[in-house]
Design a protein around this motif. Structure first.
Motif: not given
Length: 374
Positions: A272, A274, A290, A292, A336, A339
């Motif tokens: 990620l 961020d 990103h 996951c 976010g 994830l």
């Protein structure tokens, strides 16, 4: 001023959807793909409603659904195949779309490739970006074949191991989650009408999903095995050995696999970025920004949402910098959350019996939250 010429780097799902979304809004798009061949490869894919919504936005949904298998539920089973429960899955793309569809990745990518060409995108294969320079008004790009181009925006959509992420100066790197996945495409039994997941066996879990009229996608989540196994040709004998103890339809599917079946084996990684995904007029989206674990089956959907929203915002009336800031404000909290929740599920899979673990709640809350607009 809206962007007029955009470079998209990477021709997978994210780059293809982005190229289509931009071209349909009148943008002049160049798409470069480092592979000399451009076609769909690999196993099956689960497309939840918000992914289907994005495919509808770029005009390929009908073609994808011609071969895909829509369904609106999933079943949880014990390792021997006994039923635990059946769950309805939320319609994350809205009530007028299936909640989920299983598809063959090659069918999806072929539909996207054909549409990209049909919409006049300039596609160059076997080429990527070597370096770039940018000013307040444009990005000057030098390609790996020595040619050059000038663009209003350059977007890296080159996957979890993105070279573009490094090139534009973003420091995030993928990290192993602590689990791996075996994947195969197999014959679909007549009784398989939705995704099913098997719990309580010798590995983290096993499962499958129908992906066409006669094919299904089966998988096994395991601990990380030797890295020499990673690739598209892991031994079928190893999959059967590691999957011993799972019965029911899953056991029947894997037992019936021909000896030459391609078994894809990968360590699962996550990343990620961020911080803002852009540096001036250069940015990354999709798995480059990103990625996951596949425990909520939202990876492709998050990538497609990126693409559709980015095309909408950079062709609007806002200055580019403000449009990209607006994009980040909408995307970072959403991806976010997916994830974090996916990593939490992975942690509970790796450490069963963790006090307070409640996978059903996490999955339900995540999907319900995604019914809101991207």
């Amino acid at each position: 001023m809206p962007v007029q010429k955009v470079l998209v780097v990477g021709g997978g799902i994210t780059g293809s959807v982005l190229s289509l979304a931009l071209a349909r809004r009148g943008v002049d798009v160049d798409l470069v793909e480092i592979s000399p061949q451009w076609f769909g490869v690999g196993h099956g894919i689960t497309l939840q409603g918000n992914a289907l919504k994005a495919l509808r936005a770029v005009g390929v949904l009908e073609r994808v659904l011609e071969r895909a298998v829509p369904f609106d539920r999933m079943r949880l089973r014990r390792a021997d195949g006994g039923l635990i429960t059946e769950l309805l899955t939320p319609h994350t793309g809205g009530p007028d779309l299936p909640s989920t569809a299983g598809a063959l990745r090659s069918d999806l990518q072929d539909a996207l490739c054909d549409a990209v060409y049909a919409h006049g995108v300039q596609v160059r294969l076997g080429v990527s970006v070597e370096r770039f320079d940018q000013s307040a008004g444009w990005v000057d790009v030098t390609f790996t074949d020595g040619t050059r181009g000038r663009y209003d925006l350059m977007v890296g959509a080159d996957g979890i191991n993105s070279a573009m992420r490094r090139l534009i100066g973003l420091s995030a790197r993928p990290r192993p989650v602590g689990m791996s996945i075996f994947r195969v495409v197999a014959e679909r039994p007549a009784e398989m009408d939705c995704a099913e997941v098997y719990y309580g066996g010798p590995r983290f879990k096993a499962g499958y999903s129908p992906i066409s009229a006669d094919r299904c996608y089966a998988y096994l989540l395991d601990e990380n095995l030797d890295t020499s196994l990673v690739g598209p040709r892991a031994p079928l004998t190893l999959l059967r050995e590691r999957g011993a103890g799972y019965g029911g339809t899953w056991g029947e599917v894997t037992a019936a696999l021909p000896d030459d079946t391609a078994v894809d084996y990968r360590w699962i990684e996550a990343v990620l970025v961020d911080e803002p995904w852009h540096r001036g007029r250069a940015m990354v989206v999709g798995d480059a920004a990103h990625a996951c674990p596949p425990l909520i089956a939202q990876g492709a959907a998050m990538c497609m949402e990126d693409a559709v929203l980015l095309a909408e915002l950079v062709t609007g009336d806002e200055p580019l910098e403000r449009a990209l800031d607006h994009f980040m404000c909408r995307r970072l909290p959403r991806v976010g959350m997916v994830l974090r929740n996916s990593l939490q599920l992975a942690e509970w899979e790796i450490h069963p019996g963790t006090p307070g673990a409640d996978p059903a709640r996490i999955m339900s809350e995540t999907l319900e939250s995604l019914t809101a607009a991207a």
